[in-house]
Write a protein that holds these residues in place. Structure first.
Motif, PDB file in Angstrom:
ATOM      1  N   ASN A  31       0.874  -1.171   0.000  1.00 46.17           N
ATOM      2  CA  ASN A  31       0.000   0.000   0.000  1.00 46.17           C
ATOM      3  C   ASN A  31       0.912   1.222   0.000  1.00 46.17           C
ATOM      4  OD1 ASN A  31      -2.659  -1.256   0.239  1.00 46.17           O
ATOM      5  ND2 ASN A  31      -1.950  -1.917   2.273  1.00 46.17           N
ATOM      6  N   ALA A  33       1.459   5.427  -0.663  1.00 47.19           N
ATOM      7  CA  ALA A  33       0.872   6.769  -0.813  1.00 47.19           C
ATOM      8  C   ALA A  33       1.844   7.622  -1.619  1.00 47.19           C
ATOM      9  CB  ALA A  33       0.604   7.401   0.546  1.00 47.19           C
ATOM     10  N   TYR A  63      -2.396   5.129  -3.312  1.00 46.81           N
ATOM     11  CA  TYR A  63      -3.182   6.195  -2.697  1.00 46.81           C
ATOM     12  C   TYR A  63      -2.389   7.491  -2.892  1.00 46.81           C
ATOM     13  CZ  TYR A  63      -5.484   2.266  -0.353  1.00 46.81           C
ATOM     14  OH  TYR A  63      -6.167   1.092  -0.089  1.00 46.81           O
ATOM     15  N   TYR A 113     -12.469   9.529   2.132  1.00 55.51           N
ATOM     16  CA  TYR A 113     -11.119   9.000   1.856  1.00 55.51           C
ATOM     17  C   TYR A 113     -10.507   8.386   3.112  1.00 55.51           C
ATOM     18  CZ  TYR A 113      -6.882   8.656  -1.009  1.00 55.51           C
ATOM     19  OH  TYR A 113      -5.804   8.196  -1.739  1.00 55.51           O
ATOM     20  N   ILE A 117      -9.279   4.465   3.524  1.00 56.84           N
ATOM     21  CA  ILE A 117      -7.937   4.074   3.975  1.00 56.84           C
ATOM     22  C   ILE A 117      -8.042   3.205   5.225  1.00 56.84           C
ATOM     23  CG2 ILE A 117      -5.788   4.963   4.972  1.00 56.84           C
ATOM     24  CD1 ILE A 117      -6.084   7.379   3.056  1.00 56.84           C
ATOM     25  N   PHE A 130       0.595   2.549   6.159  1.00 52.79           N
ATOM     26  CA  PHE A 130       1.061   2.415   4.775  1.00 52.79           C
ATOM     27  C   PHE A 130       2.399   1.689   4.761  1.00 52.79           C
ATOM     28  CE2 PHE A 130      -1.787   4.672   1.980  1.00 52.79           C
ATOM     29  CZ  PHE A 130      -2.475   5.555   2.803  1.00 52.79           C
ATOM     30  N   THR A 159      -7.557  10.711  10.008  1.00 50.60           N
ATOM     31  CA  THR A 159      -6.671  10.156   8.984  1.00 50.60           C
ATOM     32  C   THR A 159      -6.372  11.196   7.913  1.00 50.60           C
ATOM     33  OG1 THR A 159      -7.461   7.907   9.375  1.00 50.60           O
ATOM     34  CG2 THR A 159      -6.516   8.353   7.195  1.00 50.60           C
TER      35      THR A 159
END
Ligand SMILES: O=C(O)[C@H](O)[C@@H](O)[C@H](O)[C@H](O)COP(=O)(O)O
Length: 239
Positions: A31, A33, A63, A113, A117, A130, A159
Motif C-alpha cells: 500500500n 501513498a 493512494y 477518503y 484508507i 502504509f 486520517t
C-alpha cells in the motif's frame, strides 16, 4: 534516518525506484501513498518504462498523500499528473488506484477518503499503516499538504484533513501527521537547489526548522529515508 545523495534528479528517482522494487520483491503486496507536485514526474516516468515489467502491479495499491480539491482533469490535479506519467502506462488494475475525489466537497471527501484508507489498511496504535509513503517538500518546508500555517495537522486525530494553500487558499485533502508517522517507510524525494537551505536547516536540526512540517516527519517504528540530489543537498555538509 538514512540520507541518499545522488548526482541529479534522474539518479535520485532511480535510487528510490530500486528501493521500492526491493521492498516489493521482499514483501509482495504494497500500500503506497504517492506525493504530488513536480518532483515525482521523473520517478513515475521511470516506473512506467524501465521498471514497469519488474513490478506485479496487481499487488500494488496506490493512494495519494495529498490532493488538490480540483477535478481529475484539472492541470493542478496530482491524479492527472500521475495518470499521465504512470497509471495510463502500466497494467495496474483500476481497483488498485484510490484517487482522492477532488471534485467532491472537501469536508465530505476527507471523511470518505479517511474511511476508505481505514477500511483497506492494517492499523497500528489506531492509525492506518502504509507500507511506503513518498513525500516531497515545498520551499516553505511543507510536506503532503501540511503547511507551516496549519502545522497542527501534524497532530490531528483524523486520517485525513482539509488543508488550505497559504497563498492561493486552494483547498487540499491531506494525510495527517500521525498517519505519515505510522508508515513502515517514509521516503522523501527532494531535488533542486531551491530546497537546499531548508534541507540544511532540517538536517542540522536548527530551531527555525521546527516550524517546518517536514522536520516533524519521523516514523515511530518505520524507516525514514531522504532521497536527495546534489543540488538539494549542496548546503548540507555531512558531519
Ligand atoms: O500536492 C503537492 O504539491 C505535494 O504533494 C507537495 O507536498 C509537494 O510534494 C511539494 O510541494 C513539493 O513540490 P515540487 O515537487 O513541485 O517541488
Amino acid at each position: 534516518m538514512q540520507i541518499n545523495i545522488c548526482e541529479n534528479p534522474v539518479a535520485t528517482a532511480k535510487a528510490f525506484a530500486e528501493y521500492m522494487l526491493a521492498w516489493h520483491k521482499q514483501h509482495g503486496a504494497m500500500n503506497v501513498a504517492l506525493s504530488g507536485g513536480s518532483t515525482p514526474k521523473i520517478l513515475f516516468d521511470l516506473l512506467a518504462t524501465d521498471y514497469a515489467a519488474a513490478f506485479d502491479w496487481t499487488k500494488i495499491n496506490l493512494y495519494w498523500g495529498d490532493e488538490r480539491c480540483v477535478a481529475p482533469t484539472d492541470s493542478d490535479s496530482n491524479y492527472k499528473m500521475t495518470n499521465e506519467h504512470l497509471l495510463a502506462k502500466v497494467n495496474i488494475p483500476e481497483g488498485n488506484i484510490h484517487r482522492v475525489l477532488g471534485e467532491n466537497d472537501p469536508e465530505q471527501e476527507v471523511i470518505r477518503y479517511g474511511q476508505l484508507i481505514e477500511q483497506n489498511l492494517p492499523k497500528k496504535d489506531g492509525n492506518p499503516v502504509f507500507d511506503i509513503i513518498i513525500l516531497g517538500m515545498g520551499t516553505d518546508g511543507h510536506t503532503a499538504s501540511i503547511f507551516p500555517h496549519e502545522i497542527e495537522l501534524l497532530d490531528s486525530a483524523k486520517t485525513c484533513e482539509v488543508a488550505n494553500h497559504p497563498e492561493t487558499g486552494q483547498k487540499r485533502v491531506t494525510l495527517t501527521g500521525p498517519v505519515l508517522n505510522q508508515a513502515r517507510s517514509v521516503c522523501f524525494l527532494v531535488t533542486g537547489d531551491n530546497k537546499k537551505e531548508k534541507i540544511k536547516q532540517i538536517f542540522e536540526e536548527q530551531d527555525v526548522a521546527k516550524s517546518y512540517p517536514a522536520y516533524h516527519i519521523n516514523p515511530k517504528e518505520g524507516e525514514l529515508i531522504w532521497f536527495l540530489d546534489e543540488a538539494a543537498a549542496s548546503s548540507y555538509k555531512k558531519p
